[in-house]
Design an enzyme around this catalytic site. Structure first.
Site, mmCIF file in Angstrom:
data_model
loop_
_atom_site.group_PDB
_atom_site.id
_atom_site.type_symbol
_atom_site.label_atom_id
_atom_site.label_comp_id
_atom_site.label_asym_id
_atom_site.label_seq_id
_atom_site.Cartn_x
_atom_site.Cartn_y
_atom_site.Cartn_z
ATOM 1 N N GLY A 28 -9.930 -36.144 25.198
ATOM 2 C CA GLY A 28 -9.025 -37.165 25.456
ATOM 3 C C GLY A 28 -7.798 -36.909 24.675
ATOM 4 N N TYR A 29 -7.011 -38.120 24.974
ATOM 5 C CA TYR A 29 -5.539 -37.968 24.108
ATOM 6 C C TYR A 29 -5.355 -39.285 23.410
ATOM 7 C CZ TYR A 29 -4.629 -33.948 26.664
ATOM 8 O OH TYR A 29 -4.667 -32.586 27.211
ATOM 9 N N LEU A 30 -4.757 -39.076 22.016
ATOM 10 C CA LEU A 30 -4.515 -40.167 21.414
ATOM 11 C C LEU A 30 -2.971 -40.611 21.707
ATOM 12 C CD1 LEU A 30 -6.006 -38.916 17.780
ATOM 13 C CD2 LEU A 30 -6.762 -40.840 19.247
ATOM 14 N N GLU A 82 -6.665 -42.962 24.531
ATOM 15 C CA GLU A 82 -5.961 -43.837 25.749
ATOM 16 C C GLU A 82 -7.022 -43.334 27.117
ATOM 17 O OE1 GLU A 82 -2.453 -41.466 26.571
ATOM 18 O OE2 GLU A 82 -1.458 -42.381 24.761
ATOM 19 N N ASN A 144 -2.972 -31.641 31.458
ATOM 20 C CA ASN A 144 -4.049 -32.207 31.023
ATOM 21 C C ASN A 144 -3.933 -33.674 30.661
ATOM 22 O OD1 ASN A 144 -7.152 -30.567 30.914
ATOM 23 N ND2 ASN A 144 -5.027 -29.173 30.649
#
Length: 157
Positions: A28-30, A82, A144
């Site tokens: 996942g992405y912060l 996110e 990604n």
């Protein structure tokens, strides 16, 4: 550290028989801003935090910093990410002195398969396997971080 890589679509699953290793990845992405992304990844039994900078004009290179972190911390950080997660299996295929990383996506990105090859310089020449399709290097849709925001299932085909 500067990462130099090229990305391609994959046209068949023949790479699976050529793979010397595979691993499950959840990430996942912060932060998914195109000029700087912060990714949390769990790959098999290891976890990493990675920061990537903006791609060069050619789309071939960008700054990348990565550090291994405890899996327990990664699980907690994934809760802060996110919306949207990446689930994939990565296959490694040797091609002379280089290694292709082929990602078969699942979940919202089911049906998408991308091959990446990391190079030592932007001018490196490498052998292209017969399962390698259209080059998508520099196309932000295939990052990604963007697949979390606009998953493959939503694309008009």
């Amino acid at each position: 550290m500067i990462e130099i890589e090229r990305k391609f679509l994959v046209t068949s699953d023949k790479y699976k028989t050529e793979a010397f290793k595979s691993s499950e990845i959840k990430q996942g992405y912060l932060n998914s801003h195109p000029e700087r992304t912060t990714r949390i990844r769990i790959q098999d039994k290891k976890a990493f935090i990675t920061i990537k900078g903006k791609s060069s004009e050619s789309g071939l290179s960008r700054f990348e910093w990565e550090k291994e972190i405890p899996v327990e911390e990664a699980l907690e950080l994934l809760k802060l990410c996110e919306p949207g997660a990446i689930e994939k299996v990565r296959y490694l295929v040797k091609s002379k002195e280089f290694t292709f990383e082929i990602d078969e996506f699942f979940g919202s990105n089911q049906g998408l398969v991308i091959a990446e090859i990391e190079l030592l310089s932007e001018e490196d020449i490498f052998e292209k396997p017969n399962w390698l399709g259209e080059e998508v290097t520099g196309n932000n849709n295939y990052y990604n971080s963007q697949l979390c925001i606009n998953p493959y299932k939503n694309w008009k085909k």
